[in-house]
Design a protein around this motif. Structure first.
Motif, PDB file in Angstrom:
ATOM      1  N   GLY A 139       0.598  -1.203   0.020  1.00  0.00           N
ATOM      2  CA  GLY A 139       0.007  -0.093   0.231  1.00  0.00           C
ATOM      3  C   GLY A 139       0.907   1.317  -0.104  1.00  0.00           C
ATOM      4  N   GLN A 140       0.311   2.326   0.046  1.00  0.00           N
ATOM      5  CA  GLN A 140       0.829   3.720   0.345  1.00  0.00           C
ATOM      6  C   GLN A 140       1.782   3.809   1.501  1.00  0.00           C
ATOM      7  OE1 GLN A 140       0.835   5.593  -2.573  1.00  0.00           O
ATOM      8  NE2 GLN A 140       2.501   6.817  -1.552  1.00  0.00           N
ATOM      9  N   THR A 141       3.031   3.677   1.326  1.00  0.00           N
ATOM     10  CA  THR A 141       4.048   4.020   2.549  1.00  0.00           C
ATOM     11  C   THR A 141       4.674   5.310   2.209  1.00  0.00           C
ATOM     12  OG1 THR A 141       5.923   2.679   1.367  1.00  0.00           O
ATOM     13  CG2 THR A 141       4.502   1.441   2.603  1.00  0.00           C
ATOM     14  N   THR A 142       5.109   5.847   3.484  1.00  0.00           N
ATOM     15  CA  THR A 142       5.924   6.973   3.604  1.00  0.00           C
ATOM     16  C   THR A 142       7.031   6.623   4.244  1.00  0.00           C
ATOM     17  OG1 THR A 142       3.888   8.178   4.006  1.00  0.00           O
ATOM     18  CG2 THR A 142       5.748   9.359   4.462  1.00  0.00           C
ATOM     19  N   ILE A 143       8.417   7.195   3.882  1.00  0.00           N
ATOM     20  CA  ILE A 143       9.764   6.856   4.177  1.00  0.00           C
ATOM     21  C   ILE A 143      10.229   7.838   5.443  1.00  0.00           C
ATOM     22  CG2 ILE A 143      11.980   6.208   3.543  1.00  0.00           C
ATOM     23  CD1 ILE A 143      10.304   4.098   2.356  1.00  0.00           C
ATOM     24  N   MET A 144      10.610   7.154   6.287  1.00  0.00           N
ATOM     25  CA  MET A 144      11.602   7.988   7.416  1.00  0.00           C
ATOM     26  C   MET A 144      12.738   7.341   7.328  1.00  0.00           C
ATOM     27  SD  MET A 144      11.570   7.756  11.549  1.00  0.00           S
ATOM     28  CE  MET A 144      12.942   6.299  11.422  1.00  0.00           C
ATOM     29  N   LEU A 145      13.919   8.376   7.033  1.00  0.00           N
ATOM     30  CA  LEU A 145      15.218   8.161   7.140  1.00  0.00           C
ATOM     31  C   LEU A 145      15.793   8.590   8.346  1.00  0.00           C
ATOM     32  CD1 LEU A 145      16.469   8.440   3.451  1.00  0.00           C
ATOM     33  CD2 LEU A 145      16.526   6.616   4.714  1.00  0.00           C
ATOM     34  N   SER A 146      16.788   7.669   8.782  1.00  0.00           N
ATOM     35  CA  SER A 146      17.320   8.247  10.376  1.00  0.00           C
ATOM     36  C   SER A 146      18.921   7.828  10.302  1.00  0.00           C
ATOM     37  CB  SER A 146      16.390   7.683  11.373  1.00  0.00           C
ATOM     38  OG  SER A 146      17.424   8.080  12.710  1.00  0.00           O
ATOM     39  N   GLU A 147      19.664   8.357  11.140  1.00  0.00           N
ATOM     40  CA  GLU A 147      21.176   7.836  11.346  1.00  0.00           C
ATOM     41  C   GLU A 147      20.765   6.595  12.260  1.00  0.00           C
ATOM     42  OE1 GLU A 147      24.230   8.776  10.658  1.00  0.00           O
ATOM     43  OE2 GLU A 147      23.717  10.115   9.257  1.00  0.00           O
ATOM     44  N   LYS A 148      21.443   5.594  11.963  1.00  0.00           N
ATOM     45  CA  LYS A 148      21.074   4.294  12.733  1.00  0.00           C
ATOM     46  C   LYS A 148      21.480   4.279  14.293  1.00  0.00           C
ATOM     47  CE  LYS A 148      23.541   0.432  12.547  1.00  0.00           C
ATOM     48  NZ  LYS A 148      24.308  -0.660  12.027  1.00  0.00           N
ATOM     49  N   ASP A 149      22.770   4.880  14.246  1.00  0.00           N
ATOM     50  CA  ASP A 149      23.226   4.956  15.705  1.00  0.00           C
ATOM     51  C   ASP A 149      22.599   6.014  16.501  1.00  0.00           C
ATOM     52  OD1 ASP A 149      25.020   3.058  15.507  1.00  0.00           O
ATOM     53  OD2 ASP A 149      26.875   4.451  14.841  1.00  0.00           O
ATOM     54  N   THR A 150      22.119   7.200  16.165  1.00  0.00           N
ATOM     55  CA  THR A 150      21.444   7.986  16.606  1.00  0.00           C
ATOM     56  C   THR A 150      19.977   7.545  17.229  1.00  0.00           C
ATOM     57  OG1 THR A 150      22.158   9.824  15.332  1.00  0.00           O
ATOM     58  CG2 THR A 150      20.497  10.536  16.465  1.00  0.00           C
TER      59      THR A 150
ATOM     60  N   GLU B  30      11.172  11.309  27.434  1.00  0.00           N
ATOM     61  CA  GLU B  30      10.966  11.649  26.206  1.00  0.00           C
ATOM     62  C   GLU B  30      12.363  12.227  25.311  1.00  0.00           C
ATOM     63  OE1 GLU B  30       8.056  14.880  25.337  1.00  0.00           O
ATOM     64  OE2 GLU B  30       7.141  14.440  27.462  1.00  0.00           O
ATOM     65  N   GLU B  31      12.315  11.720  24.139  1.00  0.00           N
ATOM     66  CA  GLU B  31      13.497  12.033  23.173  1.00  0.00           C
ATOM     67  C   GLU B  31      12.815  12.654  21.966  1.00  0.00           C
ATOM     68  OE1 GLU B  31      16.775  11.610  23.015  1.00  0.00           O
ATOM     69  OE2 GLU B  31      17.111  10.675  24.969  1.00  0.00           O
ATOM     70  N   GLU B  32      13.802  13.626  21.219  1.00  0.00           N
ATOM     71  CA  GLU B  32      13.623  14.047  19.939  1.00  0.00           C
ATOM     72  C   GLU B  32      14.795  13.985  18.941  1.00  0.00           C
ATOM     73  OE1 GLU B  32      10.136  17.385  19.337  1.00  0.00           O
ATOM     74  OE2 GLU B  32      12.025  18.341  19.326  1.00  0.00           O
ATOM     75  N   ILE B  33      14.588  13.613  17.983  1.00  0.00           N
ATOM     76  CA  ILE B  33      15.816  13.519  16.944  1.00  0.00           C
ATOM     77  C   ILE B  33      15.283  13.843  15.620  1.00  0.00           C
ATOM     78  CG2 ILE B  33      17.044  11.597  18.313  1.00  0.00           C
ATOM     79  CD1 ILE B  33      16.033   9.592  15.960  1.00  0.00           C
ATOM     80  N   GLU B  34      16.250  14.331  14.731  1.00  0.00           N
ATOM     81  CA  GLU B  34      16.053  15.043  13.630  1.00  0.00           C
ATOM     82  C   GLU B  34      15.944  13.618  12.533  1.00  0.00           C
ATOM     83  OE1 GLU B  34      18.436  18.085  12.277  1.00  0.00           O
ATOM     84  OE2 GLU B  34      17.944  19.447  13.950  1.00  0.00           O
ATOM     85  N   VAL B  35      14.943  13.893  11.661  1.00  0.00           N
ATOM     86  CA  VAL B  35      14.955  12.688  10.890  1.00  0.00           C
ATOM     87  C   VAL B  35      14.635  12.945   9.454  1.00  0.00           C
ATOM     88  CG1 VAL B  35      14.540  10.632  12.469  1.00  0.00           C
ATOM     89  CG2 VAL B  35      12.595  12.050  11.492  1.00  0.00           C
ATOM     90  N   ASP B  36      14.841  12.433   8.375  1.00  0.00           N
ATOM     91  CA  ASP B  36      14.211  12.671   7.082  1.00  0.00           C
ATOM     92  C   ASP B  36      12.756  12.355   6.794  1.00  0.00           C
ATOM     93  OD1 ASP B  36      13.832  13.378   4.351  1.00  0.00           O
ATOM     94  OD2 ASP B  36      15.739  12.738   3.784  1.00  0.00           O
ATOM     95  N   TYR B  37      11.918  12.997   7.074  1.00  0.00           N
ATOM     96  CA  TYR B  37      10.497  12.454   6.915  1.00  0.00           C
ATOM     97  C   TYR B  37       9.677  13.719   6.388  1.00  0.00           C
ATOM     98  CZ  TYR B  37       5.945  10.864   8.016  1.00  0.00           C
ATOM     99  OH  TYR B  37       4.599  10.422   8.262  1.00  0.00           O
ATOM    100  N   ASP B  38       8.894  13.642   5.124  1.00  0.00           N
ATOM    101  CA  ASP B  38       8.034  14.542   4.976  1.00  0.00           C
ATOM    102  C   ASP B  38       6.533  14.178   4.707  1.00  0.00           C
ATOM    103  OD1 ASP B  38       8.179  16.900   3.758  1.00  0.00           O
ATOM    104  OD2 ASP B  38       7.941  16.430   1.734  1.00  0.00           O
ATOM    105  N   GLY B  39       6.203  13.268   5.349  1.00  0.00           N
ATOM    106  CA  GLY B  39       4.933  12.773   5.352  1.00  0.00           C
ATOM    107  C   GLY B  39       3.740  13.454   6.388  1.00  0.00           C
ATOM    108  N   GLU B  40       2.764  12.925   6.423  1.00  0.00           N
ATOM    109  CA  GLU B  40       1.588  13.433   7.409  1.00  0.00           C
ATOM    110  C   GLU B  40       2.014  13.204   8.820  1.00  0.00           C
ATOM    111  OE1 GLU B  40      -2.225  11.982   6.530  1.00  0.00           O
ATOM    112  OE2 GLU B  40      -2.190  13.027   4.515  1.00  0.00           O
ATOM    113  N   GLU B  41       1.689  13.847   9.874  1.00  0.00           N
ATOM    114  CA  GLU B  41       1.838  13.800  11.367  1.00  0.00           C
ATOM    115  C   GLU B  41       1.172  12.381  11.440  1.00  0.00           C
ATOM    116  OE1 GLU B  41       1.670  16.158  14.481  1.00  0.00           O
ATOM    117  OE2 GLU B  41       2.383  17.770  13.519  1.00  0.00           O
ATOM    118  N   MET B  42       1.955  11.433  12.371  1.00  0.00           N
ATOM    119  CA  MET B  42       1.579  10.055  12.683  1.00  0.00           C
ATOM    120  C   MET B  42       2.058   9.571  13.954  1.00  0.00           C
ATOM    121  SD  MET B  42       2.271   6.708  10.204  1.00  0.00           S
ATOM    122  CE  MET B  42       2.258   7.633   8.522  1.00  0.00           C
ATOM    123  N   THR B  43       1.264   8.877  14.754  1.00  0.00           N
ATOM    124  CA  THR B  43       1.955   8.324  16.036  1.00  0.00           C
ATOM    125  C   THR B  43       1.345   6.968  15.977  1.00  0.00           C
ATOM    126  OG1 THR B  43       0.985  10.406  17.218  1.00  0.00           O
ATOM    127  CG2 THR B  43       1.456   8.402  18.550  1.00  0.00           C
TER     128      THR B  43
END
Length: 366
Positions: free
Chosen positions: A251-262, A303-316
């Protein structure tokens, strides 16, 4: 009979086979290792009636003999001796005496003729595979096997063989690990077998990362692996593995890219305050950001927050954090790619720009 050997030459094969020996066995002889001496060669065999491992080492002796000794006691004695110590084993009718330096250890024996042997039927399929390739397939997937699941076919690893390609798949019903490898083989092999959990773990320990080839023989109920200095035999699980292709997110997936170690470090820190029983963690994705949250019945919260490469809709999405950390622990590369659909659908995790190993993790409600 008198057998002379170097402590290191005897300890290595004992350490290889001792994992096969059951700690709690119904037959006392299954706690022993079968030792066969012939032409200055000592063969060692261990079995639990499901798995059998044979290996050998060179010793100095005259004549031939067969006997069994307590496997773990013999290994523990050898392990406690100094490196490169000389060992003499004197075998009599019902006992064996091990001497090294001024030490003397007498061990009881059981008759070699009573030792069980696994003899598989004639192989229906035979193929050769580099040892390192098989080890990689096991290392990348075995963590997803079930443990003592009533669906007994999940308590193992599926090996799927096609001409020039081998695939390993493991699942416990909540997550799935799949890894592909290609190999040079002229056979028209097309089969699936399920290896039991214990066999997978022992085979993973036995194999190394070398390029040497192992020969695999598949019969209707057994798999036998021939290596340079040993042979490994296991019964196969008789069952039908689930159709794992249906589990793959489509189906329609959205991709999130992240530094693995981070990502791994952030998950590790957040997991400290997750519920110890359910290990739940909340993933909140928004443009360019991943927000992680965990809490437990003691009202602790992380709580933690990290920068990722994601350009889709907000999702939990809720995940078992242990499942995610298991995947990140075996994934190659510096970047991890996560394909998400919505909060109720499974996610597909891969290395960036490679689909050789794929991991599916189901969401959980938090």
């Amino acid at each position: 009979m008198k057998i002379s050997a170097n402590r290191d030459d005897l300890l290595k094969p004992l350490q290889q086979i001792v994992g096969v020996v059951e700690r709690r066995q119904t037959l006392p002889i299954l706690a022993n290792v079968l030792m066969v001496v012939k032409d200055n060669r000592l063969s060692l065999t261990a079995t639990d009636l499901e798995v059998e491992l044979r290996t050998h080492t060179l010793v100095d002796c005259k004549g031939e003999s067969e006997f069994t000794l307590p496997a773990r006691k013999l290994m523990d004695i050898c392990k406690a001796l100094p490196d490169s110590a000389g060992i003499t084993l004197e075998v009599e009718s019902d006992k064996a005496t091990l001497k090294s330096g001024r030490g003397r250890y007498t061990l009881g024996m059981l008759p070699a003729q009573d030792y069980p042997s696994i003899e598989p039927a004639k192989a229906s399929d035979t193929f050769k595979l580099p040892v390192g390739v098989m080890k990689r397939l096991i290392d990348k997937t075995q963590f997803a096997m079930a443990q003592q699941d009533v669906r007994y076919y999940l308590n193992g690893l599926l090996l799927e063989l096609r001409p020039g390609r081998v695939r390993a798949v493991a699942t416990d019903g909540h997550r799935l690990a799949l890894c592909d490898a290609s190999f040079d083989d002229d056979s028209e092999i097309d089969t699936q077998v399920i290896l039991p959990r214990k066999a997978v773990i022992e085979l993973g320990r036995l194999l190394d990362d070398s390029d040497s080839e192992a020969t695999f023989e598949i019969s209707n109920s057994h798999l036998r692996v021939h290596l340079d200095h040993s042979s490994f035999t296991t019964k196969l699980i008789d069952g039908r593995f689930p159709d794992y292709e249906r589990v793959m997110p489509n189906g329609q997936t959205t991709i999130m890219l992240s530094e693995k170690d981070t990502l791994k470090q952030a998950l590790t820190r957040t997991a400290i305050l997750s519920n110890e029983k359910y290990r739940g963690i909340r993933f909140r994705l928004s443009k360019g950001l991943l927000h992680l949250q965990a809490h437990n019945p003691e009202q602790d919260e992380a709580e933690e927050e990290i920068e990722v490469d994601y350009d889709g809709e907000e999702m939990t999405i809720g995940f078992n954090v242990g499942y995610l950390l298991d995947v990140l622990g075996v994934l190659d590369g510096d970047e991890v790619q996560m394909a998400v659909i919505d909060s109720n659908s499974s996610s597909l995790i891969t290395q960036k720009d490679s689909a050789e190993c794929r991991y599916v993790v189901m969401p959980m409600r938090l």
